[in-house]
Write a protein that holds these residues in place. Structure first.
Motif, short mmCIF file in Angstrom:
data_model
loop_
_atom_site.label_atom_id
_atom_site.label_comp_id
_atom_site.label_asym_id
_atom_site.label_seq_id
_atom_site.Cartn_x
_atom_site.Cartn_y
_atom_site.Cartn_z
N THR A 1 -54.14 -14.72 -56.66
CA THR A 1 -55.54 -14.34 -56.71
C THR A 1 -55.90 -13.52 -55.48
O THR A 1 -55.32 -13.70 -54.40
N PRO A 2 -56.86 -12.62 -55.61
CA PRO A 2 -57.27 -11.82 -54.45
C PRO A 2 -57.84 -12.70 -53.35
O PRO A 2 -58.32 -13.81 -53.59
N ARG A 3 -57.76 -12.20 -52.14
CA ARG A 3 -58.38 -12.92 -51.03
C ARG A 3 -59.90 -12.94 -51.20
O ARG A 3 -60.49 -12.01 -51.72
N ARG A 4 -60.49 -14.00 -50.73
CA ARG A 4 -61.94 -14.09 -50.74
C ARG A 4 -62.53 -13.13 -49.71
O ARG A 4 -61.84 -12.75 -48.75
N PRO A 5 -63.77 -12.73 -49.89
CA PRO A 5 -64.40 -11.84 -48.90
C PRO A 5 -64.31 -12.42 -47.49
O PRO A 5 -64.59 -13.59 -47.26
N GLY A 6 -63.88 -11.59 -46.56
CA GLY A 6 -63.74 -12.02 -45.17
C GLY A 6 -62.42 -12.69 -44.84
O GLY A 6 -62.13 -12.95 -43.67
N GLN A 7 -61.60 -12.96 -45.85
CA GLN A 7 -60.31 -13.60 -45.64
C GLN A 7 -59.26 -12.53 -45.38
O GLN A 7 -59.14 -11.58 -46.14
N ARG A 8 -58.49 -12.68 -44.30
CA ARG A 8 -57.53 -11.66 -43.90
C ARG A 8 -56.16 -12.27 -43.67
O ARG A 8 -56.03 -13.44 -43.34
N SER A 9 -55.14 -11.43 -43.81
CA SER A 9 -53.77 -11.87 -43.61
C SER A 9 -53.56 -12.37 -42.19
O SER A 9 -54.18 -11.88 -41.23
N MET A 10 -52.66 -13.32 -42.05
CA MET A 10 -52.24 -13.81 -40.74
C MET A 10 -50.93 -13.18 -40.28
O MET A 10 -50.41 -13.53 -39.22
N ILE A 11 -50.38 -12.24 -41.04
CA ILE A 11 -49.16 -11.55 -40.63
C ILE A 11 -49.43 -10.76 -39.36
O ILE A 11 -50.40 -9.98 -39.28
N GLY A 12 -48.60 -10.97 -38.36
CA GLY A 12 -48.72 -10.23 -37.12
C GLY A 12 -49.83 -10.69 -36.20
O GLY A 12 -50.08 -10.07 -35.16
N VAL A 13 -50.50 -11.78 -36.53
CA VAL A 13 -51.59 -12.29 -35.69
C VAL A 13 -51.00 -13.16 -34.59
O VAL A 13 -50.34 -14.17 -34.87
N PRO A 14 -51.22 -12.82 -33.33
CA PRO A 14 -50.66 -13.64 -32.24
C PRO A 14 -51.48 -14.90 -32.00
O PRO A 14 -52.66 -14.98 -32.37
N PHE A 15 -50.84 -15.87 -31.39
CA PHE A 15 -51.59 -17.01 -30.86
C PHE A 15 -52.52 -16.51 -29.75
O PHE A 15 -52.19 -15.55 -29.04
N GLU A 16 -53.67 -17.15 -29.59
CA GLU A 16 -54.44 -16.92 -28.39
C GLU A 16 -53.67 -17.53 -27.21
O GLU A 16 -52.92 -18.49 -27.38
N ARG A 17 -53.82 -16.96 -26.05
CA ARG A 17 -53.07 -17.46 -24.89
C ARG A 17 -53.60 -18.82 -24.44
O ARG A 17 -54.81 -19.05 -24.41
N HIS A 18 -52.67 -19.70 -24.10
CA HIS A 18 -53.02 -21.03 -23.59
C HIS A 18 -52.31 -21.23 -22.25
O HIS A 18 -51.08 -21.08 -22.16
#
Length: 468
Positions: free
Chosen positions: A44-61
């Motif tokens: 099914t298509p992504r819902r509005p505002g929903q985006r892929s997590m491919i290539g998304v880095p962790f925020e720095r901790h």
């Protein structure tokens, strides 16, 4: 771990091919289009505002604050490693049995680590723990049926999540975890330690460097005689793992061998799983073991085993490669994850590790894999192989833990993402559907929604340092 009495009800999807098989067969589609609909391949298509997590880095901790849910065999064996990684601290622990949470906290305190907060005493104690604001990563090591609800709850609480195998047991659950990760912008990944095995990572580098020529096929799985442990009255709490053999025909646990082979074939990074067909032998092993070893009156005598001793999944990729993934924990045999990869110029096999590649070899004789592993050793093993914290499963557990913490501290893209995790776990429900259709192929969902076509980094990563 949790009481069987607290288990969520098993849905019809989980039982396909098992106790409900006779009545369910009429509902199984026969056309290719219907098969795709049944397996969710028509994503099914992504819902509005929903985006892929491919290539998304962790925020720095600066420090990665970790909470554990499930403190049985696996959770307790991993807690020391989590606390030993530089820049990591265990801030909370949870188990339905409050005494286990206390034992885990006692262990960390005795090791000179900060004492974590303790949660337990009820099936939903983890929900209270997830409300804390000093948790960055939740590690889940409960019985399989709890992975999905606990993983989703952790995502919704704003935490990243590492889950023991599998992340979920049903297709709609896999899709829901993908969608929830995309909606919350938090990563959920399979804590697949075997993907960080020294041999597995060396073979991955060799595959990418062309040692095997054009890769055409591979074999992986989980072949482990667990009969004694499955019938133990103490090892698996409330016999939860044995009881799965009475509830489903699925290939429960092929991911240890499947995931490294999928990485070698760049699944979700230029290729993808396209179809799966499953076969299963008759369920003889557990009943035979019970007959020979269990006394009259043992609770197991009330059980009927329906899971085949050897469940084999044949997976074809979009690029025409073939993977054979196997699961067998009910037969007498030495341990093996198979770990075999072949191509136009040679082949490697593990258990025992051996290799045959051209032009180095001829005469139809296997050669020692050791020199090739040393030559192609992954940078993680070069860095960590002398680390005093290396422990369980030949060191791969700690390598996994170190790498996760390093990625989170450095703000890197994870080696394993929710799409890899869903694909690697999809043989669990797909094998049930294929078996109910007499072994006919079923379509594997594209959890990336088309993102698999783009090459990208994964487990074969570039060297990097742990932030100071």
């Amino acid at each position: 771990m949790f009481f069987m009495a607290d288990l969520p009800s098993v849905s019809r999807r989980t039982l396909f091919g098992g106790a409900l098989a006779a009545g369910a067969l009429a509902a199984i589609p026969t056309s290719a289009t219907a098969a795709e609909e049944a397996t969710g391949a028509d994503s099914t298509p992504r819902r509005p505002g929903q985006r892929s997590m491919i290539g998304v880095p962790f925020e720095r901790h600066q420090t990665v604050r970790i909470a554990l849910i499930g403190l049985g065999n696996r959770g307790m064996s991993m807690i020391g490693g989590w606390s030993a990684v530089p820049g990591a601290v265990v801030t909370a622990v949870c188990d339905i049995r409050a005494e286990r949470a206390k034992a885990a906290a006692d262990k960390l305190a005795a090791d000179g680590r900060p004492r974590p907060a303790e949660y337990g005493g009820s099936a939903d104690a983890y929900k209270k723990m997830l409300s804390r604001d000093d948790i960055d990563l939740v590690y889940i090591a409960t019985p399989w049926e709890f992975h999905y609800p606990q993983g989703k709850a952790a995502l919704l609480s704003g935490k990243h999540v590492g889950v023991e195998l599998p992340i979920a047991t049903e297709l709609d659950q896999l899709w829901d975890l993908v969608d929830t990760s995309e909606q919350t912008r938090k990563h959920l990944f399979l804590a697949e330690n075997c993907s960080y095995g020294r041999n597995e990572l060396a073979i991955l580098k060799m595959a990418h460097e062309g040692v095997f020529g054009e890769v055409t096929n591979g074999h992986g799985g989980y072949l482990h005689d667990l009969r004694e442990l499955l019938f133990s009255d103490t090892y698996y709490t409330d016999a939860w793992r044995r009881k799965w053999h009475t509830r489903s025909t699925a290939s429960f646990y092929p991911m240890h061998g499947l995931a490294p082979i999928a990485a070698c074939m760049d699944v979700n990074r230029g290729d993808r799983f396209a179809t799966l067909r499953a076969t299963a032998t008759e369920p003889k092993g557990l009943a035979d073991y019970r007959k020979r070893h269990m006394p009259p009156g043992h609770p197991s005598w009330k059980e009927t085993y329906i899971n085949g001793d050897l469940v084999t999944c044949l997976i074809e990729t979009e690029q025409g490669r073939i993977i054979r993934a196997e699961h067998d924990v009910s037969s007498p045999r030495p341990y093996s994850r198979i770990n075999s990869l072949a191509g136009s110029r040679g082949i490697v096999e593990d258990y025992p590790a051996r290799i045959y590649v051209e032009p180095d070899h001829s005469g139809h004789a296997w050669k020692d894999f050791g020199p090739y592993r040393d030559r192609h050793d992954h940078w993680l093993w070069k860095k960590l192989k002398d680390d005093p914290n290396l422990g369980g499963h030949g060191g791969m557990d700690y390598v996994l833990q170190w790498r996760i913490v390093q990625q989170m501290r450095a703000g890197l893209v994870p080696d394993i993402d929710v799409y890899d995790s869903a694909a690697w776990c999809s043989p669990v429900p797909l094998s049930v559907i294929s078996l109910a259709r007499g072994g006919k192929p079923v379509a594997v969902p594209d959890f990336t929604r088309g993102g698999w076509t783009k090459p990208r980094a994964g487990l074969d990563s570039q060297p990097s340092e742990m932030p100071g």
